[in-house]
Design an enzyme around this catalytic site. Structure first.
Site, mmCIF file in Angstrom:
data_model
loop_
_atom_site.group_PDB
_atom_site.id
_atom_site.type_symbol
_atom_site.label_atom_id
_atom_site.label_comp_id
_atom_site.label_asym_id
_atom_site.label_seq_id
_atom_site.Cartn_x
_atom_site.Cartn_y
_atom_site.Cartn_z
ATOM 1 C CG ASP A 50 -1.983 -1.058 1.181
ATOM 2 O OD1 ASP A 50 -1.754 -2.113 0.560
ATOM 3 O OD2 ASP A 50 -3.058 -0.850 1.784
ATOM 4 C CE LYS A 95 -5.426 2.093 2.435
ATOM 5 N NZ LYS A 95 -4.281 1.397 3.092
ATOM 6 C CE LYS A 104 -6.923 -1.252 2.579
ATOM 7 N NZ LYS A 104 -5.553 -1.758 2.889
#
Length: 331
Positions: free
Chosen positions: A168, A231, A267
């Site tokens: 991430d 995300k 996400k």
């Protein structure tokens, strides 16, 4: 998701990757600059979902079980310890008590992934061995992303070497705020290359991008550069995941898929702590992207306390009574 017998397959853990990976494409600035966002219309559309979309009884239990399989169970605290990570991994393997699963006539399920800082990657890998649960590491100077560029790239490589299946990363917000799309694209391409076979989730930190148009354009740039997921947030910004931001990002995903044939995951992270909120996000994904995106290889919640509230709701469904929150601790 309807009858319980139909949900057994739907809620079991899927492999990390079943889609062709997003290899990205050449930077198309005409496409990027043509992207707009009608804020008032987006906010009106987002506001309709919590009131219109609700499920009850067995159907609600089925949706909540689905949500569990899409959780990136996360600990990103300065006081993380090996013991905390071990307990979190144990919860990831068995997120719902066995007696509740038996009462619901469900097989064992797991969460989508466990997300930790780099220092805890090897501990998580060790404790999840044989489970099929991916380990995700936050990287690139998380959460601000302001460390020297070569160190951010090297941090990715070190986490992959330690066994992380997913990385991430955080983008440089200044590239978005100054409309330097080439710099954002080049940065994201470098991060994608450093990840190798590990999948990369691009954290936009949407609460710091200024406008929904910026969110839409940054989403598109990251996908063009090869992001496997986009995300919302690090969870550390004043404003994290919201429904309007989600609508903008998943419509960018839909546009990218329609043009390239490549599916990119989504996400939302930060502030999603209640089961009822998870249901709204799942409903939006189903309506805007379709059922294929309701699988953990294309949708994740970045959360920690969300799982505890879902488990409490499942216990209420089975017994008719709510249990104390401490009975559903994460670690």
């Amino acid at each position: 998701m309807g009858e319980r017998t139909m949900d057994k397959t739907a809620t079991t853990q899927l492999p990390l990757a079943v889609e062709r990976r997003n290899d990205g494409m050449a930077l198309d600035l005409d496409w990027v600059r043509g992207v707009q966002a009608n804020t008032s219309a987006i906010e009106r559309r987002a506001a309709t979902l919590p009131a219109r979309r609700s499920v009850k009884k067995d159907y609600q239990a089925a949706w909540l079980l689905k949500a569990i399989t899409c959780i990136d169970l996360t600990t990103l605290a300065g006081d993380d310890t090996p013991g905390r990570v071990r307990r979190l991994c144990a919860k990831a393997r068995h997120p719902v008590r066995g007696d509740l699963l038996t009462a619901l006539d469900m097989p064992p399920i797991t969460v989508g992934a466990v997300c930790v800082y780099h220092d805890m990657v090897s501990m998580a890998v060790q404790n999840l061995a044989g489970s099929g649960i991916p380990v995700a590491a936050v990287s690139t100077g998380f959460p601000a992303g302001l460390s020297p560029f070569h160190l951010r790239v090297e941090e990715i490589r070190e986490s992959v070497k330690a066994g992380a299946d997913e990385i991430d990363i955080v983008i440089s917000r200044r590239h978005v705020l100054t409309q330097n799309w080439q710099a954002l694209y080049d940065e994201m391409r470098a991060f994608r290359e450093a990840c190798g076979d590990a999948h990369v989730k691009a954290i936009l930190a949407t609460g710091e991008l200024g406008t929904l148009r910026n969110v839409a354009r940054a989403s598109l740039i990251c996908m063009m550069a090869g992001a496997d997921f986009i995300k919302t947030s690090t969870g550390k910004e004043p404003v994290n995941a919201t429904l309007p931001v989600t609508l903008v990002m998943i419509r960018a995903i839909r546009d990218y898929y329609q043009r390239t044939g490549l599916r990119v995951g989504y996400k939302p992270a930060g502030g999603i702590s209640k089961a009822k909120d998870a249901l709204v996000y799942l409903a939006m994904i189903k309506e805007e992207l379709g059922d294929r995106w309701l699988q953990p290889d294309l949708f994740r919640f970045g959360a920690s306390s969300l799982l505890g509230d879902i488990e409490r709701q499942l216990e209420h469904h089975v017994t008719g009574a709510y249990s104390a929150a401490w009975r559903h601790g994460m670690g």
